[in-house]
Design a protein around this motif. Structure first.
Motif, PDB file in Angstrom:
ATOM      1  N   ALA A   1      46.653  36.558  41.400  1.00  0.00           N
ATOM      2  CA  ALA A   1      46.692  37.152  42.728  1.00  0.00           C
ATOM      3  C   ALA A   1      45.886  36.290  43.690  1.00  0.00           C
ATOM      4  O   ALA A   1      45.026  35.503  43.285  1.00  0.00           O
ATOM      5  CB  ALA A   1      46.124  38.568  42.685  1.00  0.00           C
TER       6      ALA A   1
ATOM      7  N   PRO B   1      43.804  37.403  46.595  1.00  0.00           N
ATOM      8  CA  PRO B   1      43.281  38.504  47.411  1.00  0.00           C
ATOM      9  C   PRO B   1      42.780  38.087  48.783  1.00  0.00           C
ATOM     10  O   PRO B   1      42.662  38.925  49.672  1.00  0.00           O
ATOM     11  CB  PRO B   1      42.152  39.080  46.553  1.00  0.00           C
ATOM     12  CG  PRO B   1      41.798  37.993  45.586  1.00  0.00           C
ATOM     13  CD  PRO B   1      43.062  37.248  45.340  1.00  0.00           C
TER      14      PRO B   1
ATOM     15  N   LEU C   1      50.212  37.937  50.159  1.00  0.00           N
ATOM     16  CA  LEU C   1      50.487  38.984  49.190  1.00  0.00           C
ATOM     17  C   LEU C   1      51.378  38.449  48.076  1.00  0.00           C
ATOM     18  O   LEU C   1      52.315  37.689  48.319  1.00  0.00           O
ATOM     19  CB  LEU C   1      51.184  40.163  49.869  1.00  0.00           C
ATOM     20  CG  LEU C   1      50.421  40.858  50.999  1.00  0.00           C
ATOM     21  CD1 LEU C   1      51.295  41.928  51.637  1.00  0.00           C
ATOM     22  CD2 LEU C   1      49.124  41.469  50.484  1.00  0.00           C
TER      23      LEU C   1
ATOM     24  N   TYR D   1      45.328  41.937  41.023  1.00  0.00           N
ATOM     25  CA  TYR D   1      46.538  42.748  40.945  1.00  0.00           C
ATOM     26  C   TYR D   1      46.189  44.183  40.543  1.00  0.00           C
ATOM     27  O   TYR D   1      45.148  44.448  39.936  1.00  0.00           O
ATOM     28  CB  TYR D   1      47.507  42.205  39.897  1.00  0.00           C
ATOM     29  CG  TYR D   1      48.188  40.916  40.247  1.00  0.00           C
ATOM     30  CD1 TYR D   1      49.093  40.834  41.302  1.00  0.00           C
ATOM     31  CD2 TYR D   1      47.947  39.751  39.499  1.00  0.00           C
ATOM     32  CE1 TYR D   1      49.741  39.645  41.604  1.00  0.00           C
ATOM     33  CE2 TYR D   1      48.591  38.565  39.793  1.00  0.00           C
ATOM     34  CZ  TYR D   1      49.480  38.516  40.853  1.00  0.00           C
ATOM     35  OH  TYR D   1      50.117  37.341  41.154  1.00  0.00           O
TER      36      TYR D   1
ATOM     37  N   ASP E   1      49.561  43.141  44.631  1.00  0.00           N
ATOM     38  CA  ASP E   1      48.292  42.826  45.274  1.00  0.00           C
ATOM     39  C   ASP E   1      47.523  44.123  45.562  1.00  0.00           C
ATOM     40  O   ASP E   1      48.117  45.134  45.934  1.00  0.00           O
ATOM     41  CB  ASP E   1      48.567  42.070  46.582  1.00  0.00           C
ATOM     42  CG  ASP E   1      47.303  41.621  47.278  1.00  0.00           C
ATOM     43  OD1 ASP E   1      46.633  42.481  47.894  1.00  0.00           O
ATOM     44  OD2 ASP E   1      46.982  40.425  47.224  1.00  0.00           O
TER      45      ASP E   1
END
Length: 312
Positions: free
Chosen positions: A218, A220, A224, A248, A282
């Motif tokens: 992911a 962050p 996304l 995630y 996300d």
């Protein structure tokens, strides 16, 4: 002595799960941890009923440990305050293209699916889906059909960009189609049809772990990402939990549906269903609902999630 032998299996299972000891034959076994958690409660109850206090104490520790890892999946968790557009996503493993195309198109139509990811996607499956109208429902696509089980595809109601196909380099060499979906009124979302190798034999465990480790993390602090597909792993496997820690959220877990099985032979074999198909989103995306559906002809159950994106 017999009571210690009766309690030991659940205690050792709890230790393996907590320590992340998913190696060798334990990889397949740990997929059934939710069932062992239920058994651990029965062992504890029996030990208490027969007043075997010290074995009961060990059984209690094992039951608490196992239930502590499993029970939260049946409870919905608070969602982020996302106020952007809704995205309805569906993922389905087609079992080398034998999943019923008519049923899949009907699922897309009935649930107003915006994005579809497929695994074990074949040229025949592509032709059948288009003949049944999927090309009209979801006209934007990044497809990699292959004979056998390595094919992958991504369909979208909305335009896509930055498309491609990534191939896992270990095990079965499953491919993973990906694209950035331009959601009207929302931020772009990178979606990938995930399909790491399966740990079907001891000599495949290394490939399974390598493929899971190679899944895109992911972002962050960036765009996304969503990974949706057949991960060949449950939340009791440490490589999948490590992937989640990158940022995630498992959609089924977030909505209290994390114990619903998505894979089993479904042909009478005595193998209970386990949850190896996932939609990882996300952590900024709110998960509103998750359904596990049916697809005749496949040994997997499609997973459908309704998501709310953050505002751009």
């Amino acid at each position: 002595m017999l009571w210690w032998l009766a309690v030991a299996p659940t205690a050792l299972w709890a230790a393996a799960r907590l320590l992340g000891v998913d190696r060798g034959p334990l990889v397949q076994a740990l997929a059934f941890t939710p069932y062992v958690a239920g058994v651990s409660v029965l062992v504890l109850a029996l030990a208490l009923a027969l007043r075997r206090w010290w074995p009961a104490a060990l059984a209690a520790v094992a039951a608490v440990a196992l239930l502590g890892t499993v029970a939260p999946r049946a409870l919905a968790s608070p969602q982020p305050a996302a106020a952007g557009p809704t995205v309805r996503l569906l993922t389905a493993n087609l079992l080398a293209g034998t999943g019923d195309a008519r049923t899949l198109v009907e699922l897309v139509r009935r649930h107003q699916v915006d994005v579809l990811t497929v695994q074990e996607f074949t040229p025949d499956a592509q032709a059948a889906l288009d003949q049944l109208g999927l090309d009209t429902l979801l006209p934007h696509r990044q497809l990699n059909p292959e004979i056998g089980t390595a094919g992958s595809g991504l369909y979208s109601r909305w335009p896509i960009s930055d498309v491609g196909v990534r191939r896992n380099l270990e095990g079965w060499g499953f491919s993973q189609a990906y694209a950035t979906v331009s959601v009207p009124g929302g931020p772009p979302v990178r979606v990938e049809s995930a399909h790491p190798s399966a740990p079907y034999a001891l000599d495949q465990v290394g490939a399974w772990r390598a493929d899971l480790t190679a899944q895109p993390p992911a972002t962050p602090d960036g765009g996304l990402r969503i990974l949706a597909g057949d991960f060949n792993a449950t939340l009791d496997h440490s490589p999948l939990r490590a992937l989640l820690r990158t940022g995630y959220v498992d959609a089924a877990d977030a909505t209290g549906q994390g114990l619903t099985g998505t894979w089993a032979p479904y042909d009478g074999d005595l193998i209970p269903p386990v949850a190896i198909d996932h939609i990882l989103v996300d952590h900024r995306i709110a998960v509103r609902s998750v359904r596990v559906l049916a697809l005749p002809g496949s040994d997997h159950r499609p997973v459908q999630a309704t998501l709310t994106l953050p505002t751009p």
